[in-house]
Design an enzyme around this catalytic site. Structure first.
Site, PDB file in Angstrom:
ATOM      1  N   LYS A  31      -5.394 -16.763   4.474  1.00 29.17           N
ATOM      2  CA  LYS A  31      -4.048 -16.336   4.076  1.00 29.17           C
ATOM      3  C   LYS A  31      -3.035 -16.988   4.998  1.00 29.17           C
ATOM      4  O   LYS A  31      -3.131 -16.889   6.224  1.00 29.17           O
ATOM      5  CB  LYS A  31      -3.880 -14.819   4.163  1.00 29.17           C
ATOM      6  CG  LYS A  31      -2.458 -14.354   3.779  1.00 29.17           C
ATOM      7  CD  LYS A  31      -2.280 -12.867   3.929  1.00 29.17           C
ATOM      8  CE  LYS A  31      -1.848 -12.457   5.317  1.00 29.17           C
ATOM      9  NZ  LYS A  31      -0.419 -12.768   5.603  1.00 29.17           N
ATOM     10  N   ASP A  57       0.817 -16.098   0.726  1.00 30.48           N
ATOM     11  CA  ASP A  57       1.424 -14.772   0.720  1.00 30.48           C
ATOM     12  C   ASP A  57       2.894 -14.866   1.142  1.00 30.48           C
ATOM     13  O   ASP A  57       3.245 -14.593   2.286  1.00 30.48           O
ATOM     14  CB  ASP A  57       0.650 -13.846   1.664  1.00 30.48           C
ATOM     15  CG  ASP A  57       1.126 -12.410   1.588  1.00 30.48           C
ATOM     16  OD1 ASP A  57       1.667 -12.013   0.539  1.00 30.48           O
ATOM     17  OD2 ASP A  57       0.956 -11.686   2.588  1.00 30.48           O
ATOM     18  N   LYS A  59       5.445 -13.450  -0.935  1.00 27.75           N
ATOM     19  CA  LYS A  59       6.145 -12.263  -1.456  1.00 27.75           C
ATOM     20  C   LYS A  59       7.529 -12.619  -2.012  1.00 27.75           C
ATOM     21  O   LYS A  59       8.551 -12.065  -1.623  1.00 27.75           O
ATOM     22  CB  LYS A  59       6.263 -11.188  -0.377  1.00 27.75           C
ATOM     23  CG  LYS A  59       4.930 -10.693   0.170  1.00 27.75           C
ATOM     24  CD  LYS A  59       5.142  -9.583   1.191  1.00 27.75           C
ATOM     25  CE  LYS A  59       3.824  -9.055   1.739  1.00 27.75           C
ATOM     26  NZ  LYS A  59       3.150 -10.034   2.616  1.00 27.75           N
ATOM     27  N   ASP A  62      13.496 -12.553  -5.873  1.00 23.21           N
ATOM     28  CA  ASP A  62      14.842 -13.097  -6.088  1.00 23.21           C
ATOM     29  C   ASP A  62      15.126 -13.003  -7.581  1.00 23.21           C
ATOM     30  O   ASP A  62      14.350 -12.401  -8.331  1.00 23.21           O
ATOM     31  CB  ASP A  62      14.905 -14.545  -5.587  1.00 23.21           C
ATOM     32  CG  ASP A  62      16.278 -14.927  -5.054  1.00 23.21           C
ATOM     33  OD1 ASP A  62      17.275 -14.672  -5.769  1.00 23.21           O
ATOM     34  OD2 ASP A  62      16.362 -15.486  -3.942  1.00 23.21           O
ATOM     35  N   THR A 119       1.957  -1.995   3.143  1.00 24.93           N
ATOM     36  CA  THR A 119       1.056  -1.076   3.837  1.00 24.93           C
ATOM     37  C   THR A 119       1.673  -0.483   5.098  1.00 24.93           C
ATOM     38  O   THR A 119       1.129   0.454   5.677  1.00 24.93           O
ATOM     39  CB  THR A 119      -0.273  -1.768   4.197  1.00 24.93           C
ATOM     40  OG1 THR A 119       0.001  -2.942   4.958  1.00 24.93           O
ATOM     41  CG2 THR A 119      -1.048  -2.141   2.953  1.00 24.93           C
ATOM     42  N   ARG A 210      -5.844  -9.270  12.526  1.00 31.01           N
ATOM     43  CA  ARG A 210      -6.098  -9.154  13.963  1.00 31.01           C
ATOM     44  C   ARG A 210      -7.523  -8.776  14.359  1.00 31.01           C
ATOM     45  O   ARG A 210      -7.995  -9.262  15.386  1.00 31.01           O
ATOM     46  CB  ARG A 210      -5.077  -8.186  14.572  1.00 31.01           C
ATOM     47  CG  ARG A 210      -3.715  -8.838  14.768  1.00 31.01           C
ATOM     48  CD  ARG A 210      -2.609  -7.830  14.966  1.00 31.01           C
ATOM     49  NE  ARG A 210      -2.285  -7.156  13.715  1.00 31.01           N
ATOM     50  CZ  ARG A 210      -1.254  -6.341  13.561  1.00 31.01           C
ATOM     51  NH1 ARG A 210      -0.474  -6.068  14.582  1.00 31.01           N
ATOM     52  NH2 ARG A 210      -1.002  -5.780  12.397  1.00 31.01           N
TER      53      ARG A 210
END
Length: 231
Positions: A31, A57, A59, A62, A119, A210
């Protein structure tokens, strides 16, 4: 089978390349998001994604014409998955789907994945921005809109996975961040689940950052998560 995406969230090309190499063979996709793309540009994205599956990714959110144009520009990168915000509305989602179909004639089209509720947001945070109801209610509301408008799937937290599968069945592609192996720090994720639990709940793809990229041995960390998914 649930597939594993490693989230490479760094502005540093050398570090990103190191993480991609370390996890090769242990993850199904990488990603790349705002942090890397803004810092290094899309030539670097293309270089890092060569011979790898890419979850792009960004997102996008607009007006419909702008999002459609953005996706036409991104189509040559051939991501497996690309994200837009479901909150952009029916027209934006429909134009996004149309742009990808027109840009990918004769080759596989990226799956259009709509982000429902981030999230990092819980019920209190949603209330602060004027959204009444629970995160699950908002996810189902936006999910129904996005899928009906042409999205192939949804980004959601693992907490909403059972409700999404009950409501929409097996067809939508569900991409799930907020995954933390047992004992891992939750960081800025408000709604989390272990890899195995997310797989059991119906995730098609899980996104792990992470716990892999912050490990002393990212390859081994990814291998252990993959083993948990297949156990």
């Amino acid at each position: 089978m649930t597939r594993l995406i490693v989230a490479i969230d760094t502005p540093d090309m050398d570090r990103a390349a190191e993480l991609a190499r370390a996890t090769d063979g242990h993850v199904d996709a990488i990603k790349l998001g705002l942090e890397f793309c803004y810092a290094r540009g899309f030539d670097a994205v293309a270089e890092l994604a060569r011979d790898r599956q890419l979850f792009l990714d960004l997102k996008l959110h607009d007006i419909p014409n702008t999002v459609a144009g953005g996706l036409r520009s991104l189509a040559p990168l051939a991501p497996a998955l690309v994200t837009i915000h479901a909150a952009g509305g029916r027209a934006m989602i429909g134009r996004a789907r149309e742009a990808l179909e027109q840009s990918c004639v004769g080759r596989e089209r990226p799956r259009l994945i709509a982000v429902t509720v981030l999230t990092s947001l819980d019920g209190h945070a949603l209330h602060e921005i004027g959204v009444e109801g629970t995160p699950e209610e908002q996810v189902l509301r936006l999910g129904a809109l996005a899928l009906d408008a042409g999205a192939d799937g949804l980004v959601c937290s693992p907490a909403e996975l059972p409700a999404l599968r009950r409501t929409f069945g097996a067809e939508p592609v569900l991409v799930v961040p907020g995954i933390r192996p047992e004992g891992a720090d939750h960081g800025d994720q408000a709604r989390v689940m272990t890899p195995r639990a997310a797989a059991d709940a119906g995730a098609d793809w899980i996104v792990v950052g992470r716990p892999i990229t912050g490990s002393a041995d990212p390859g081994d960390a990814a291998r252990r998560i993959r083993a948990e998914l297949t156990a």
